[in-house]
Write a protein that holds these residues in place. Structure first.
Motif, short mmCIF file in Angstrom:
data_model
loop_
_atom_site.label_atom_id
_atom_site.label_comp_id
_atom_site.label_asym_id
_atom_site.label_seq_id
_atom_site.Cartn_x
_atom_site.Cartn_y
_atom_site.Cartn_z
N ARG A 1 10.28 9.02 -1.91
CA ARG A 1 10.39 8.14 -0.75
C ARG A 1 10.59 6.69 -1.17
N ALA B 1 14.16 6.35 -2.27
CA ALA B 1 15.05 6.31 -1.11
C ALA B 1 14.99 4.94 -0.43
N ALA C 1 16.97 2.58 -2.53
CA ALA C 1 18.41 2.78 -2.32
C ALA C 1 18.86 2.17 -1.00
#
Length: 412
Positions: free
Chosen positions: A258, A261, A264
């Motif tokens: 998580r 992510a 990103a």
């Protein structure tokens, strides 16, 4: 009259004219210099003059032949230069045009300004999205050690709960055995009391006390058994919790995923901010190179689309000649050979040299190249583009791309 035009026999022998004939020539006899078939024997100067003329003609012809035998030329030649089209990088409405046709500009000069409001709003929105993504990334990074600590604590608690449940189950079993033993004793007392009450050896009160004790012992046994069952179920529950708590590495990995992510997402929104900032910069169209403005295709208030041509910039500092020579003329041509370039517009001649040869004929780059495999083949002499550059130190300010020129290449 039949004798008219004949030369007297005595004159034919010594080829001299009598004095009386020279003074008063007879019309019947005529003038022998006009009828002599060999006048150059009399006039040697004319003979030498003709020989000199023929020799001069031969010499001139030789030099003309020698001059043109080491030179190649063509009238299929034009001036070329770098023409840079300036296109809109983004769509928008034209606010201002900062240049005019035939105006000289430098690299970086502002040419056209588009309305920047839409791109300013897009930049603000992208910056807000980036801030939200950065906050989520911080929370995700913080959650990794928290998840690791929490899950580790849960595992320890679950394992301790299993141990406690096991101990509680053992205690419940012990109490159950104790209650069963008490019940066995009370049950035996009740059996004896029934025998004694039948013989009236004990009072009814004593018997009732034994019966009550037996019922209490039975209830205690049932309660102990229930506690054993409850403690057994607690053991199963504690073991299930322990199994769930043993997934600590997976949960930590999920937290890290998580976090990755979220990072990103931060990179994605940061790219969106950079793109929005670039679009805002592209609303001001600048000259990529130095040159002269030509072919302006835009007006104030016009809505332009992305990629639409606005103006063209011609680099007049780098002009060359593209001469389309026949393939039969390339035998003796080499890079570096001297060239005389005559410009038709001004009648001036410039100095240049051969730079390079085209990689293919002009027909290969045409929109509809000839197809010789159809059977309708007709041999046509092809032309190869030859690049000719001007020598330095010449004033090329009057030259413009597209002008016709006549290059003469010296191959010696």
């Amino acid at each position: 009259m039949a004798e008219r035009g004949r030369v007297p026999e005595e004159l034919d022998q010594n080829r001299t004219m009598p004095a009386d004939l020279e003074a008063n020539p007879s019309p019947d006899q005529g003038m022998w210099p006009q009828d002599d078939p060999r006048p150059f024997r009399k006039r040697a100067a004319a003979k030498w003059l003709l020989a000199a003329v023929m020799l001069a003609v031969a010499i001139v012809a030789f030099f003309v032949w020698h001059h043109y035998s080491v030179r190649e030329s063509t009238d299929d030649a034009q001036l070329d230069a770098h023409i840079v089209p300036v296109n809109a990088r983004v769509a928008g409405t034209v606010l201002r045009i900062m240049v005019e046709d035939n105006q000289s500009v430098k690299a970086g000069d502002v040419l056209v300004e588009l309305d920047p409001k839409d791109y300013q709003i897009a930049l603000q929105r992208a910056q807000a999205d980036l801030a939200d993504a950065e906050a989520n990334a911080i929370a995700a990074r913080t959650g990794i050690p928290l998840a690791s600590t929490t899950t580790s604590t849960q595992l320890q608690s679950a394992e301790a709960g299993v141990a406690a449940s096991q101990r509680e189950a053992e205690a419940a079993r012990a109490r159950s055995r104790e209650a069963q033993a008490n019940y066995t004793k009370v049950e035996a007392d009740l059996t004896r009391a029934k025998q004694l009450i039948a013989k009236d050896e004990i009072s009814r009160q004593q018997y009732d006390a034994v019966v009550a004790a037996e019922q209490a012992a039975s209830a205690t046994v049932q309660s102990a058994q229930a506690m054993v069952a409850m403690s057994t179920s607690r053991i199963s529950q504690a073991r299930a919790q322990a199994e769930g708590a043993r997934t600590v590495p997976q949960q930590v990995q999920i937290s890290r995923a998580r976090s990755a992510a979220a990072a990103a997402a931060v990179d994605r929104f940061r790219s969106a901010v950079e793109q929005a900032r670039l679009n805002l910069q592209y609303s001001v169209v600048r000259a990529a190179v130095s040159g002269t403005v030509s072919k302006r295709n835009v007006e104030p208030g016009q809505v332009v689309q992305q990629g639409q041509a606005l103006v063209s910039l011609v680099d007049l500092d780098d002009i060359w000649v593209t001469a389309n020579l026949k393939e039969t003329q390339l035998k003796n041509l080499r890079p570096g050979q001297e060239v005389e370039i005559k410009v038709d517009a001004y009648g001036k001649t410039y100095k240049g040299q051969v730079d390079s040869f085209g990689a293919a004929t002009g027909a290969r780059f045409s929109m509809l190249p000839p197809e010789n495999a159809t059977g309708n083949y007709v041999k046509v002499v092809q032309r190869i583009p030859v690049k000719i550059v001007f020598k330095k130190g010449q004033d090329l300010s009057l030259l413009r791309p597209g002008m016709s020129v006549q290059p003469v290449i010296s191959t010696k």
